[in-house]
Each structure stands twice: as structure tokens, then as C-alpha cells.
Enzyme design. Structure first.
Site, PDB file in Angstrom:
ATOM      1  N   ARG A  60       0.814  -1.216   0.000  1.00 30.04           N
ATOM      2  CA  ARG A  60       0.000   0.000   0.000  1.00 30.04           C
ATOM      3  C   ARG A  60       0.846   1.262   0.000  1.00 30.04           C
ATOM      4  O   ARG A  60       0.337   2.351   0.104  1.00 30.04           O
ATOM      5  CB  ARG A  60      -0.933  -0.005   1.201  1.00 30.04           C
ATOM      6  N   GLU A  97      -4.092   8.789  26.519  1.00 29.51           N
ATOM      7  CA  GLU A  97      -5.250   8.382  27.309  1.00 29.51           C
ATOM      8  C   GLU A  97      -4.916   8.310  28.784  1.00 29.51           C
ATOM      9  O   GLU A  97      -5.790   8.272  29.631  1.00 29.51           O
ATOM     10  CB  GLU A  97      -5.853   7.069  26.806  1.00 29.51           C
TER      11      GLU A  97
END
Length: 173
Positions: A60, A97
Site C-alpha cells: 500500500r 489516554e
């Protein structure tokens, strides 16, 4: 080099994705309670799985490691934690987080009008990727895509990247 992509795994070999997903170990409560750490290092412990991951990124147009960047003739620019790079650097602080952190990039590693892809092992809250994009854009580069091995979808990190396409191998809830 023009690089295009989308944010799905459509058309990707499901057997390779399954092997990659199986090599990822989850550590509940690390680095603190309430966090489930997705450890991708198991991919590197199994050469055939590592080859699967690299193959999917290369197919890709992504660079999963400096070796692949060399293989396809692209430059590799490391973005590292503070005080890990020599010379003059620029830095960007970001939220995780479970707290805050900072990444740095050497001045001059990226030139104005360079096209860049940001590759990371995991996208959670999007903080690291956003910081990387900000650093590259401050240096004059155009970030054309982000690519990650794992995405923690419930944390909606890709939303922070706006219109920058994100390619992910393994999505988790």
C-alpha cells in the site's frame, strides 16, 4: 511520490491480517488501571508475521520500518521522545489516554514540500499521530496519510486527524 489510500482493509488478505492480530498481546492495567495496552512486539518475534505486516504496508506504499524506507528509496525521519535525538530539534507535546508526552524531530530532517506518511504501531486517542503531523507540517512537509498496525476504535483517535486518511491493519473495539 504520490501515495493514495483509504481507511479500510477491503481487498487485504484476511489470513495475513488474522496472523498479525493473533501476534498482538493485550496487557490489561498497563501502564495504569483502566488501560489495556496493545503490545505489537509479538509481530517481530515471528518472522513470517513480521513479513506479513511489512508486505501489507509496502503493497500500500507505507514504510513500517527504516529498512523498508531504504528498500523503496524514501527517507526515514524518526520522531522520538525528548533527549533521544542529537542536534537541534523541534518538539510537540500531546495528550495520551493516561497523561501527556512529547515527541521531537531533528531540524532539517524534513524539507519544505516533502510529502510524508506518518507510521505508528497504534492509534488510540490520536495524540501521537496529531503531534507527528504537527511537527512535520511545522517543518513544511505535507502529510498525505497515516498508517498504523492497530486502531483502538472506541477512543476515536482518527477523528482528531481531520481529513488525513488513515490506514489500519487491525481494528479493535
Amino acid at each position: 511520490m504520490a501515495i493514495a489510500g483509504d481507511d479500510s482493509n477491503h481487498g487485504v488478505d484476511d489470513a495475513r491480517i488474522a496472523r498479525i492480530a493473533a501476534a498482538i498481546t493485550v496487557f490489561p492495567g498497563f501502564p495504569k488501571p483502566g488501560i489495556s495496552f496493545q503490545d505489537v512486539t509479538g509481530i517481530f518475534h515471528k518472522p513470517e508475521v513480521f513479513r506479513d505486516a511489512i508486505g501489507l504496508f509496502v503493497e500500500r506504499g507505507f514504510f513500517f520500518a527504516p529498512t523498508i524506507a531504504l528498500e523503496v528509496g524514501a527517507k526515514f525521519v524518526p520522531l522520538r521522545k525528548p533527549r533521544k535525538l542529537p542536534g537541534e530539534v523541534i518538539s510537540e507535546e500531546y495528550s495520551l489516554e493516561y497523561g501527556t508526552d512529547k515527541i521531537e524531530m531533528q531540524i532539517g530532517a524534513v524539507e519544505p514540500n516533502d510529502r510524508a506518511i506518518v507510521v505508528d504501531d497504534l492509534i488510540a486517542t490520536g495524540g501521537t499521530l496529531c503531534a507527528a503531523v504537527n511537527l512535520l507540517e511545522r517543518a513544511g512537509a505535507e502529510v498525505v496519510e497515516c498508517a498504523c498496525v492497530v486502531e483502538l476504535q472506541e477512543l476515536k483517535g482518527r477523528e482528531k486527524l481531520g481529513k488525513i486518511p488513515v490506514f489500519v491493519l487491525v481494528e479493535t473495539n
